[in-house]
Scaffold this active site. Sequence first.
Site, PDB file in Angstrom:
ATOM      1  N   ASN A 173       0.820  -1.230   0.000  1.00 39.35           N
ATOM      2  CA  ASN A 173       0.000   0.000   0.000  1.00 39.35           C
ATOM      3  C   ASN A 173       0.851   1.277   0.000  1.00 39.35           C
ATOM      4  O   ASN A 173       0.500   2.262  -0.634  1.00 39.35           O
ATOM      5  CB  ASN A 173      -1.024  -0.004   1.139  1.00 39.35           C
ATOM      6  CG  ASN A 173      -0.419  -0.196   2.499  1.00 39.35           C
ATOM      7  OD1 ASN A 173       0.679  -0.720   2.639  1.00 39.35           O
ATOM      8  ND2 ASN A 173      -1.123   0.233   3.519  1.00 39.35           N
ATOM      9  N   GLU A 225       3.743  -3.926  12.751  1.00 35.49           N
ATOM     10  CA  GLU A 225       2.847  -2.816  12.424  1.00 35.49           C
ATOM     11  C   GLU A 225       1.718  -3.429  11.620  1.00 35.49           C
ATOM     12  O   GLU A 225       1.888  -3.737  10.435  1.00 35.49           O
ATOM     13  CB  GLU A 225       3.637  -1.754  11.631  1.00 35.49           C
ATOM     14  CG  GLU A 225       3.080  -0.368  11.785  1.00 35.49           C
ATOM     15  CD  GLU A 225       1.993  -0.082  10.795  1.00 35.49           C
ATOM     16  OE1 GLU A 225       0.809  -0.396  11.110  1.00 35.49           O
ATOM     17  OE2 GLU A 225       2.303   0.443   9.730  1.00 35.49           O
ATOM     18  N   CYS A 250      -3.367   1.812   6.500  1.00 40.00           N
ATOM     19  CA  CYS A 250      -3.656   1.157   7.789  1.00 40.00           C
ATOM     20  C   CYS A 250      -4.282   2.136   8.787  1.00 40.00           C
ATOM     21  O   CYS A 250      -4.972   1.711   9.699  1.00 40.00           O
ATOM     22  CB  CYS A 250      -2.416   0.484   8.353  1.00 40.00           C
ATOM     23  SG  CYS A 250      -1.007   1.569   8.494  1.00 40.00           S
ATOM     24  N   GLU A 289       7.655   2.731  14.840  1.00 33.98           N
ATOM     25  CA  GLU A 289       8.527   3.134  13.741  1.00 33.98           C
ATOM     26  C   GLU A 289       8.453   4.640  13.681  1.00 33.98           C
ATOM     27  O   GLU A 289       7.442   5.243  14.011  1.00 33.98           O
ATOM     28  CB  GLU A 289       8.008   2.552  12.438  1.00 33.98           C
ATOM     29  CG  GLU A 289       7.875   1.066  12.507  1.00 33.98           C
ATOM     30  CD  GLU A 289       7.910   0.456  11.135  1.00 33.98           C
ATOM     31  OE1 GLU A 289       6.850   0.408  10.498  1.00 33.98           O
ATOM     32  OE2 GLU A 289       9.005   0.061  10.707  1.00 33.98           O
TER      33      GLU A 289
HETATM   34  P1  NAD Z   1      -1.754 -10.674   3.341  1.00 36.90           P
HETATM   35  O1  NAD Z   1      -2.083 -10.930   4.743  1.00 36.90           O
HETATM   36  O2  NAD Z   1      -1.696 -11.832   2.394  1.00 36.90           O
HETATM   37  O3  NAD Z   1      -0.339  -9.948   3.206  1.00 36.90           O
HETATM   38  C1  NAD Z   1      -0.016  -8.765   3.876  1.00 36.90           C
HETATM   39  C2  NAD Z   1       1.451  -8.476   3.557  1.00 36.90           C
HETATM   40  O4  NAD Z   1       2.259  -9.482   4.128  1.00 36.90           O
HETATM   41  C3  NAD Z   1       1.784  -8.514   2.068  1.00 36.90           C
HETATM   42  O5  NAD Z   1       2.704  -7.504   1.776  1.00 36.90           O
HETATM   43  C4  NAD Z   1       2.383  -9.866   1.852  1.00 36.90           C
HETATM   44  O6  NAD Z   1       3.301  -9.872   0.779  1.00 36.90           O
HETATM   45  C5  NAD Z   1       3.059 -10.126   3.163  1.00 36.90           C
HETATM   46  N1  NAD Z   1       3.097 -11.542   3.522  1.00 36.90           N
HETATM   47  C6  NAD Z   1       2.134 -12.472   3.340  1.00 36.90           C
HETATM   48  N2  NAD Z   1       2.520 -13.670   3.805  1.00 36.90           N
HETATM   49  C7  NAD Z   1       3.768 -13.484   4.300  1.00 36.90           C
HETATM   50  C8  NAD Z   1       4.716 -14.339   4.932  1.00 36.90           C
HETATM   51  N3  NAD Z   1       4.451 -15.645   5.151  1.00 36.90           N
HETATM   52  N4  NAD Z   1       5.907 -13.818   5.300  1.00 36.90           N
HETATM   53  C9  NAD Z   1       6.181 -12.516   5.099  1.00 36.90           C
HETATM   54  N5  NAD Z   1       5.337 -11.651   4.508  1.00 36.90           N
HETATM   55  C10 NAD Z   1       4.139 -12.134   4.126  1.00 36.90           C
HETATM   56  O7  NAD Z   1      -2.779  -9.634   2.884  1.00 36.90           O
HETATM   57  P2  NAD Z   1      -3.046  -8.818   1.539  1.00 36.90           P
HETATM   58  O8  NAD Z   1      -4.088  -9.509   0.722  1.00 36.90           O
HETATM   59  O9  NAD Z   1      -1.781  -8.426   0.855  1.00 36.90           O
HETATM   60  O10 NAD Z   1      -3.718  -7.557   2.223  1.00 36.90           O
HETATM   61  C11 NAD Z   1      -4.926  -7.802   2.928  1.00 36.90           C
HETATM   62  C12 NAD Z   1      -4.982  -7.167   4.255  1.00 36.90           C
HETATM   63  O11 NAD Z   1      -3.723  -6.920   4.847  1.00 36.90           O
HETATM   64  C13 NAD Z   1      -5.620  -5.816   4.175  1.00 36.90           C
HETATM   65  O12 NAD Z   1      -6.999  -5.957   4.155  1.00 36.90           O
HETATM   66  C14 NAD Z   1      -5.124  -5.146   5.412  1.00 36.90           C
HETATM   67  O13 NAD Z   1      -5.945  -5.501   6.487  1.00 36.90           O
HETATM   68  C15 NAD Z   1      -3.783  -5.736   5.658  1.00 36.90           C
HETATM   69  N6  NAD Z   1      -2.682  -4.839   5.271  1.00 36.90           N
HETATM   70  C16 NAD Z   1      -2.237  -3.982   6.210  1.00 36.90           C
HETATM   71  C17 NAD Z   1      -1.224  -3.102   5.887  1.00 36.90           C
HETATM   72  C18 NAD Z   1      -0.685  -2.127   6.883  1.00 36.90           C
HETATM   73  O14 NAD Z   1      -0.123  -1.117   6.482  1.00 36.90           O
HETATM   74  N7  NAD Z   1      -0.771  -2.407   8.184  1.00 36.90           N
HETATM   75  C19 NAD Z   1      -0.689  -3.107   4.607  1.00 36.90           C
HETATM   76  C20 NAD Z   1      -1.173  -4.015   3.666  1.00 36.90           C
HETATM   77  C21 NAD Z   1      -2.179  -4.895   4.012  1.00 36.90           C
END
Ligand code: NAD
Length: 475
Positions: A152, A250, A284, A457
């Site tokens: 994001n 985070e 977020c 952070e």
């Molecule tokens: P997701 O849970 O699949 O992944 C979230 C992030 O974690 C991605 O960048 C992904 O590449 C990474 N990731 C996934 N599995 C991992 C692993 N085993 N080891 C290390 N990194 C890993 O979710 P998504 O479909 O990418 O996003 C969905 C939800 O995630 C959103 O609805 C939101 O709630 C949350 N999100 C939060 C933030 C934030 O800034 N806190 C950012 C992006 C997504």
Amino acid sequence: MGYETDLKLFIDGVWKSGEGRDAHDVVNPVTADAIAAVPYATQADLDEALAAANRAWPEWRSTEVEKRGAILRKAAALMRERVDVIAATLTQEQGKVIAEAKAEVLGSAQLFDWYAEEIKRDYGRTLVRPAGQLSRVIKQPVGPVATFTPWNFPIYLLAKKVAAALAAGCTVISRPPHETPGSATELFRALADAGIPSGVAQLVQGDANFISTTLIASRTIRKVSFTGSTGVGKHLMKLCADSMTLVTMELGGHAPVLIFDDCDLEKTLDMVVPQKFRNAGQVCVSPTRFYVQSSIYDAFLKGFAERTAKVKVGNGLEAETRMGPLANARRPDAVSQLVDDAKAKGARVLTGGERGDGGYFFQPTLLADVPDEAEIMNEEPFGPVAVSRAFDSFDEVIEHANRLPYGLAAFAFTENGRRANLIGDLVESGMVGINTFAISIADAPFGGVKDSGFGSEGGKEGLESYQVVKAIHQA
Ligand code: NAD
């Protein structure tokens, strides 16, 4: 401007691609078409990255802070110089509008500058002891760090981790999201061109699970910093438990926005509507649950809906666009499902509520009278949807604000100073913005409580998160 970034891995000072590595498509969310291919790291790449980070650490931690800072400042200057190219890459791989992409790149450069200065004033302390004795408390870099960042804010969230870790004297291995590899590559290109010594900073693109499992199991990594969903955060913490690896988490949020009837309503609406649709709501700390005092609820809904209907949705590269598509194919499906569930449970759709045309678009949406039972009142929508309901008393709205397991950001709009103080004290969240959304600033800690994670952070706390403390006693 096209997608100009040449996607590669950066390991031990060398750019790598091809050589039999798998390559995966990078997709433009405006069209759902592939625009580039990113090479995926192999086991040999990760082994090499770990060995390099381990080897380079003793020298980097002993490098004078002036020299470390100079490299960070030079990298910041290069990011500023290249802002147009980096922002064009970011918009094409992620979808956000070009003005937001430029601001993100410049904010990243600012983080590098800020940590280059902050490390110079990172002091320990001396304890009071009888003459001839000495007890000192010193801070030392924790060691090689692994970072995992989301799509994001693909350059800003990476910069927060990498700038602080490098300033503290740690070496890093960073895994950016596979959806947005280009802006991360540009950050590492700036570091490489600024003269970062070989082995101090590695970029490993590719499969998240393979990379995180391999890096954490290696025992070389002493700290993991993750930004992303709460579910993945919990999974990584479990992996880190075995090696007692430090973590900063985070995670997700579900920010309440408390709107009181003494606020300047027009001014408040002019602030909240663009903020809701910034980065298509994929933030977020996005304002999400709008609790509005009953006496101004109807006026709030009317003003919000009118402004929302005017948000120009389209390709973020076009200057008049105010909101782009969602970042990947998963998001429109998830957001549609949440909106449909809310409608079925009695919410009113005042604007939007549907997918847009082509690509991964979703309309800017306002839902009213959303009940607590609706999934969207409990689960982070991470999309362009504002959910709202009325409240009557102060105690009631504080209870609503605190009812979820999340606690990242909260906002309130009021001109009453005593009420503002109480909100600051009573709302369970890592950040509170009162009459402002400016809560992510280089010199201030940023992080959550409860299921939104822990550790900060930004600010001095961001630097400390890459340090361990040692007490040295001498008789
Ligand atoms: P997701 O849970 O699949 O992944 C979230 C992030 O974690 C991605 O960048 C992904 O590449 C990474 N990731 C996934 N599995 C991992 C692993 N085993 N080891 C290390 N990194 C890993 O979710 P998504 O479909 O990418 O996003 C969905 C939800 O995630 C959103 O609805 C939101 O709630 C949350 N999100 C939060 C933030 C934030 O800034 N806190 C950012 C992006 C997504």
